[in-house]
Design a protein around this motif. Structure first.
Motif, short mmCIF file in Angstrom:
data_model
loop_
_atom_site.label_atom_id
_atom_site.label_comp_id
_atom_site.label_asym_id
_atom_site.label_seq_id
_atom_site.Cartn_x
_atom_site.Cartn_y
_atom_site.Cartn_z
N LYS A 396 -20.75 14.93 22.36
CA LYS A 396 -21.97 14.21 22.03
C LYS A 396 -23.19 15.09 22.27
N ASP A 397 -24.28 14.68 21.63
CA ASP A 397 -25.59 15.32 21.80
C ASP A 397 -25.63 16.69 21.12
N GLY A 398 -26.15 17.71 21.79
CA GLY A 398 -26.37 18.98 21.13
C GLY A 398 -27.56 18.89 20.18
N PHE A 399 -27.78 19.91 19.37
CA PHE A 399 -28.91 19.98 18.45
C PHE A 399 -30.21 19.66 19.21
N GLU A 400 -30.99 18.70 18.71
CA GLU A 400 -32.29 18.40 19.37
C GLU A 400 -32.11 17.74 20.74
N MET A 401 -30.90 17.21 21.01
CA MET A 401 -30.64 16.53 22.28
C MET A 401 -30.36 17.52 23.40
N GLY A 402 -30.25 18.79 23.08
CA GLY A 402 -30.03 19.81 24.11
C GLY A 402 -28.56 20.09 24.34
N ARG A 403 -28.14 20.06 25.60
CA ARG A 403 -26.78 20.42 25.97
C ARG A 403 -25.76 19.45 25.39
N VAL A 404 -24.61 19.99 24.99
CA VAL A 404 -23.50 19.15 24.53
C VAL A 404 -22.85 18.48 25.74
N ASN A 405 -22.59 17.17 25.64
CA ASN A 405 -22.00 16.41 26.73
C ASN A 405 -20.67 15.79 26.29
N TRP A 406 -19.86 15.46 27.27
CA TRP A 406 -18.58 14.79 27.00
C TRP A 406 -18.84 13.29 26.89
N ASN A 407 -18.16 12.65 25.96
CA ASN A 407 -18.35 11.23 25.72
C ASN A 407 -17.64 10.40 26.80
N MET A 408 -18.34 10.15 27.89
CA MET A 408 -17.75 9.41 29.00
C MET A 408 -17.76 7.90 28.77
N GLU A 409 -18.36 7.43 27.66
CA GLU A 409 -18.36 6.01 27.36
C GLU A 409 -17.04 5.57 26.73
N ASP A 410 -16.28 6.52 26.22
CA ASP A 410 -15.02 6.21 25.54
C ASP A 410 -13.86 6.38 26.52
N ALA A 411 -13.00 5.35 26.63
CA ALA A 411 -11.88 5.39 27.58
C ALA A 411 -10.88 6.48 27.22
N GLY A 412 -10.67 6.68 25.92
CA GLY A 412 -9.75 7.73 25.50
C GLY A 412 -10.24 9.12 25.86
N CYS A 413 -11.55 9.33 25.78
CA CYS A 413 -12.12 10.62 26.15
C CYS A 413 -12.02 10.85 27.66
N ARG A 414 -12.23 9.79 28.44
CA ARG A 414 -12.09 9.91 29.89
C ARG A 414 -10.62 10.22 30.25
#
Length: 420
Positions: A396-414
């Motif tokens: 998630k994020d990147g581009f104008e949002m800055g650093r790329v982050n891991w999608n911790m809102e998704d249970a499968g990603c966690r």
């Protein structure tokens, strides 16, 4: 959680250091996967060890983007995505995207944790499998770049549209300047990746750098806003070539020497008392398929699961037994006569051919009882090929949002990070 991951890493390193003599076993020779759950079997290819019955090698079936600090509330993917507009060149004034980061074959830490827990419960230790060779193939929006590289070279052509001259780029890759590179279907302007290492273990990171063509940044921004998969943009597959070994097996053959010499005498008479190599080989191949020593002179049995039977475990085992029987009995039945061919002018090497004649082996002919001979054989190492697929997801994020982050809102990603 951190303690479990550290234990798995230490186990992998310690056992890799002691694998100088040990090697993975063929899955058919030692099927260790049966000791693990369907979830673990789906995530890994598992192999036993030649020496240590408690050691299990693993090959991940799936990998993804490498992540730093995976057990913390804010994991950091090793991935970056930024947009820029070049002021010169073929795509001046058009928005491109810079991508970069690292893939990891062991990015599914949740699956690795489960493998480690199940192994520990059953008294096994785990280690990444050693691979003799590896090949990585990236797939970029349907295009498979040779050598893991893309570098596009464009030249402008002038076409007339409604009476006006319009400059249109005509593009090729520098590796293959004969095939047009379609800017509408391909995604990468530049792409470069480091190859995986052969002669190492399957737990590896693969770095890459990329620049997209114009028109792809809106779709990439959408993917980064939702944490969706990038399968239509970029995937990869690693083909591992692993040298696996087989169990040393045992066979026995019972010989009736009088009947065997009758078979050999008939065979030699049919070939005018002189047989060439391939004919002698055929004689022994027919012998080992017989199951009655008093009729054919020999009976072969194989030890399978501590039970002697007439069926070879597989074709390779049959071939090895044919070789062993021929080596053991050939000198008892035949005399080998080497024929010398006189060289002629211009001939690089002298040629010798073997002819076999029947031997009058009275020591064996006077035996009144059948003789049983045991032999051991090993088919030797075989090539075992297995794949690891790499995908981009949960970013998630990147581009104008800055650093790329891991999608911790998704249970499968966690779950991929081993977090609840």
């Amino acid at each position: 959680m951190k303690k479990l991951l550290s234990a798995a890493a230490v186990a992998a390193l310690s056992f890799t250091a002691t694998q100088a003599l040990a090697a993975p076993m063929s899955p058919s020779a030692r099927p260790v996967s049966q000791h693990f759950s369907p979830q673990v079997q789906d995530a890994f290819t598992l192999l036993g060890d030649t020496d240590n019955l408690n050691l299990v090698y693993y090959v991940p079936r799936r990998g993804g983007v490498a992540v730093q600090s995976p057990s913390t509330p804010s994991p950091i993917p090793r991935f970056q995505a930024t947009a820029f507009v070049p002021t010169f060149g073929y795509f001046a004034g058009l928005e491109l995207a810079n991508l970069g980061g690292s893939f990891s074959t062991t990015s599914d830490l949740g699956a690795l944790n489960k493998l480690s827990q199940e192994a520990a419960a059953k008294g096994f230790q785990i280690a990444p499998a050693p691979a003799a060779r590896s090949t990585t193939q990236f797939l970029l929006s349907g295009y498979a770049p040779p050598n893991g590289r893309v570098e596009v070279d464009c030249q402008f052509e002038i076409i007339v549209v409604n009476g006006r001259d319009v400059r249109v780029p005509k593009c090729f890759t520098r590796i293959d300047p004969t095939q047009p590179y379609d800017l509408d279907t391909n995604v990468m302007y530049k792409f470069n990746t480091m190859p995986t290492l052969g002669g190492s273990v399957v737990a590896q990171d693969i770095a890459f750098q990329a620049t997209t063509l114009p028109g792809w940044t809106p779709q990439l921004r959408t993917l980064m806003a939702t944490g969706a998969q990038w399968d239509n943009i970029m995937t990869a597959q690693i083909d591992w070539d692993i040298k696996t070994h087989n169990l040393t097996r045992q066979a026995r053959f019972t010989v009736n020497w009088r009947s065997l010499f009758e078979q050999a005498s008939t065979f030699a008479a049919f070939h005018l008392r002189s047989c060439v190599d391939i004919e002698v080989r055929g004689f022994f191949e027919r012998l080992v398929t017989c199951s009655a020593e008093n009729t054919c002179g020999i009976r072969i049995e194989y030890l399978n699961n501590n039970v002697w039977g007439p069926t070879a475990p597989n074709d390779a085992n049959f071939i090895n037994v044919v070789n062993a029987v021929q080596n053991r009995l050939q000198d008892e039945l035949f005399n080998e006569v080497r024929r010398y061919t006189t060289p002629v002018n211009g001939q690089v090497s002298n040629q010798t051919n073997s002819i076999f004649t029947l031997r009058a082996n009275y020591e064996k002919l006077i035996l009144e009882r059948n003789e049983t001979i045991y032999l051991q054989y090993n088919p030797g190492p075989t090539d075992f090929q297995v794949k690891t697929n790499l995908n981009v997801t949960c970013l998630k994020d990147g581009f104008e949002m800055g650093r790329v982050n891991w999608n911790m809102e998704d249970a499968g990603c966690r779950a991929l990070l081993g977090q609840p």
